[in-house]
Design an enzyme around this catalytic site. Sequence first.
Site, short mmCIF file in Angstrom:
data_model
loop_
_atom_site.label_atom_id
_atom_site.label_comp_id
_atom_site.label_asym_id
_atom_site.label_seq_id
_atom_site.Cartn_x
_atom_site.Cartn_y
_atom_site.Cartn_z
N SER A 116 0.81 -1.21 0.00
CA SER A 116 0.00 0.00 0.00
C SER A 116 0.85 1.26 0.00
O SER A 116 1.93 1.31 0.61
CB SER A 116 -0.90 0.00 1.24
N THR A 165 -5.10 2.74 -7.58
CA THR A 165 -6.46 2.72 -7.05
C THR A 165 -7.19 3.96 -7.55
O THR A 165 -6.75 5.09 -7.31
CB THR A 165 -6.45 2.68 -5.52
N LYS A 234 -7.22 -0.41 -10.30
CA LYS A 234 -7.95 -1.09 -9.23
C LYS A 234 -9.15 -0.25 -8.80
O LYS A 234 -9.00 0.94 -8.49
CB LYS A 234 -7.04 -1.34 -8.02
#
Length: 361
Positions: A116, A165, A234
Site C-alpha cells: 500500500s 487505485t 484497481k
Amino acid sequence: MPLPPLSTIPPEVVSLDDYEALARERVEESAWAYLSGGAGDELTLRENRVAFERLKLSPRILRDLSGANTRLELFGRSYAHPIFVAPTAFHRLFHPEGERATVLGASVMEACLTVSTSAGVPLEEISTSATVPPWFQLYVQADRGFTAELVKRVEAAGYAALVVTVDAPLHGLRNREQRACFRLPPGIEAVNLRGMKSLPPAEGVFGTPLLETAPTWKDLAWLRSLTTLPVILKGVLDPEDARIAAAEGFAGIVVSNHGGRTLDTVPAAIEVLPQIAEAVAGQVPLLMDGGIRRGTDVLKALALGADAVMVGRPVLHGLAAAGATGVAHVLKILRTELEIAMALTGRPTLSSVDRTVIANP
C-alpha cells in the site's frame, strides 16, 4: 528469518473465520473498527460475502486430475497460485513488525504482495524481503511531482507492477470508524509519503482542493508515460469503465468496491465480474477482491472471469493473530481449499476452470 512454528496457533484455528475471531481478541477497539468497518450502513460490505454464498458449485466425477497445479502467467511473470495479497494500509496497527511480517508470511507461501501507498515500512525494505517481486499500490497524489518521484522509487526497488487505485478520490464515510473515534496512534504513519506537499484542510466536498486535483483519464495517461511497469487499474465496477481501460492500453483491471469502504450500496465485485469479463473480452487480465473467505470463493471468481484474486482483511487477521506465521497460514488455508475445490469439480488446472464450474450459471 524462519517462521515460528504453527504450534503457536491454537489448533482450533482452521479457517479464515477462525482467524478473524482470534484477531478480534488481539486488536484494540478503534483499530478493529478501522479494519472491519465499511461505508455508510455497510450494505456493500455484507453483500461482498452474501453474493459468494449465493453461488453454488457443480461437482464433477471421474475426471483425469494428473498433472494438477495452480500455476499462472500474469504480465510476463509466473506465479505459483492465483491468490495475491491485496493492498491494505498501516499493518503496524495490527502487529509491531507490520509489513515486515506480512511480506515474510506471503513469501513463504509464494504469494505476490501488493504494498500500500500507506504502508508503515519503507517500500524499499519490503521489496528487499520479498521472494516474489511485489506490486505497489498507488494513489495519484495532488502533488504530482511527488507522485512521479514515488514511481521512480518503486521502479528502482524492483517492484513488478503498479496498481493504481481509482475508486477513492476521497474517503468514504465509514460510520463505524467514526463512532470509534479512530486516529492513527503515535509512531504509525505512511512513511513513503514523507515530504509530500499536503492539501490545506477544507470543509465540505464539492469545490475543495481534494476534488479539484482528483485524477482523470488524462492524469492516468501521464502516469503511464512515467514508467515501463505494467499499470493495473484497481476499483473498476462499471463495464464501460473497463472497456475504456482496455482501449487506453492499461495492463490489467482489478474489479473491486474497495472492500465496501468507499461508496455504500454498490454491487459486490463478484456480482459484476461476469459483466466486466464480457466487456473486455480477454483483452486484459482481470483480478478481483472483496469478500473472499474460502478457497471455494477463489474458484467461483476464476470461473466467472478472474485470472487471480486479491485477499485483504483475512491477511490482516492472520497478521494480528500470529504475525508472519498467521499470514502464511491464512494463505495456506486458502490455497489448500482452492486445490480441493478444483479437484472435486474436476478442474486440474486454472485453464480448465470456466463458467460450467458454477451450478446453473
